[in-house]
Design an enzyme around this catalytic site. Structure first.
Site, short mmCIF file in Angstrom:
data_model
loop_
_atom_site.label_atom_id
_atom_site.label_comp_id
_atom_site.label_asym_id
_atom_site.label_seq_id
_atom_site.Cartn_x
_atom_site.Cartn_y
_atom_site.Cartn_z
N GLU A 1 1.47 -6.26 12.98
CA GLU A 1 0.30 -6.53 13.84
C GLU A 1 -0.20 -7.94 13.65
O GLU A 1 -0.65 -8.57 14.59
CB GLU A 1 -0.81 -5.51 13.57
CG GLU A 1 -1.94 -5.61 14.59
CD GLU A 1 -3.13 -4.70 14.31
OE1 GLU A 1 -3.17 -4.04 13.26
OE2 GLU A 1 -4.05 -4.70 15.15
N ARG B 1 0.82 -1.22 0.00
CA ARG B 1 0.00 0.00 0.00
C ARG B 1 0.85 1.26 0.00
O ARG B 1 0.42 2.30 -0.50
CB ARG B 1 -0.97 -0.05 1.20
CG ARG B 1 -2.08 -1.05 0.97
CD ARG B 1 -2.88 -1.31 2.21
NE ARG B 1 -2.47 -2.53 2.88
CZ ARG B 1 -2.66 -2.77 4.18
NH1 ARG B 1 -3.23 -1.86 4.93
NH2 ARG B 1 -2.30 -3.92 4.70
#
Ligand SMILES: O=P(O)(O)OC[C@H]1O[C@H](OP(=O)(O)OP(=O)(O)O)[C@H](O)[C@@H]1O
Ligand SMILES: Nc1ncnc2[nH]cnc12
Length: 179
Positions: A100, A63
């Protein structure tokens, strides 16, 4: 909150339990599909590049490529991809890290960064900071300076910021939105 911040926030979609249970995934595809929001984001990042005296833009796969490449064009700077391991054909520096929801390894072409470069790192989300911290380490190992880390959104409850600040040698972490 400014009008631009409201626009950006309104174009981020929350997806619960993706890619694994307990994660609230911040999906930027609605923002990318809205030219007014994507342009506002690009302009905001380009202003950060100018303010921090960046000479190159680094985008973090995947991204960070989508967001960083138009910033480089808008700011008149070169774009350097930091890729997941195994994708770059030349001599690379690599760095393993945890994020994460998993772990990975990133790489940069060693010849793309040299002493004298001031790099702005661009990505969509700062969560635990593992990805951005690894990219800071790569840039420093290449002999370049980090001008700053610019993200669309910071997930403040995951405490990525202090981790980055410890690695950044005084350069700023710039988050357009904090959640
Ligand atoms: O702060 P962290 O905990 O490290 O997490 C943030 C990173 O996680 C996401 O990338 P991901 O590795 O999912 O890759 P993608 O852009 O290819 O989807 C996001 O785009 C950041 O790069
Ligand atoms: N919650 C999240 N949403 C989107 N991208 C992420 N990368 C790491 N955590 C994320």
């Amino acid at each position: 909150m400014t009008g631009v911040e409201e626009l950006l926030l309104s174009r981020i979609r929350d997806v619960a339990d993706y890619p694994e249970p307990g994660v609230m995934f911040k999906d930027i595809t609605p923002l990318l599909a809205d030219p007014a929001a994507f342009t506002a984001l690009t302009d905001a990042f380009a202003q950060i590049a100018e303010r921090t005296g960046a000479t190159k833009i680094v985008g973090l796969e995947a991204r960070g490529f989508i967001l960083g490449a138009p910033v480089a064009v808008r700011a008149g700077l070169g774009f350097i991809p930091v890729r997941k391991a195994g994708k770059l054909p030349g001599a690379t520096l690599s760095q393993a890290y945890d994020l994460e929801y998993g772990s990975a390894e990133i790489e940069v072409h060693a010849e793309d960064l040299t002493a004298g470069d001031r790099v702005l790192i661009v990505d969509d989300v700062l969560a635990t900071g593992g990805t951005a911290e690894a990219s800071i380490q790569l840039i420093h190992r290449a002999g370049a300076e980090v001008a700053g880390v610019a993200v669309l959104m910071e997930l403040g409850f995951l405490d990525g910021r202090p981790r980055l600040e410890a690695a950044l040698r005084g350069a700023p972490v710039e988050a357009l939105l904090t959640i």
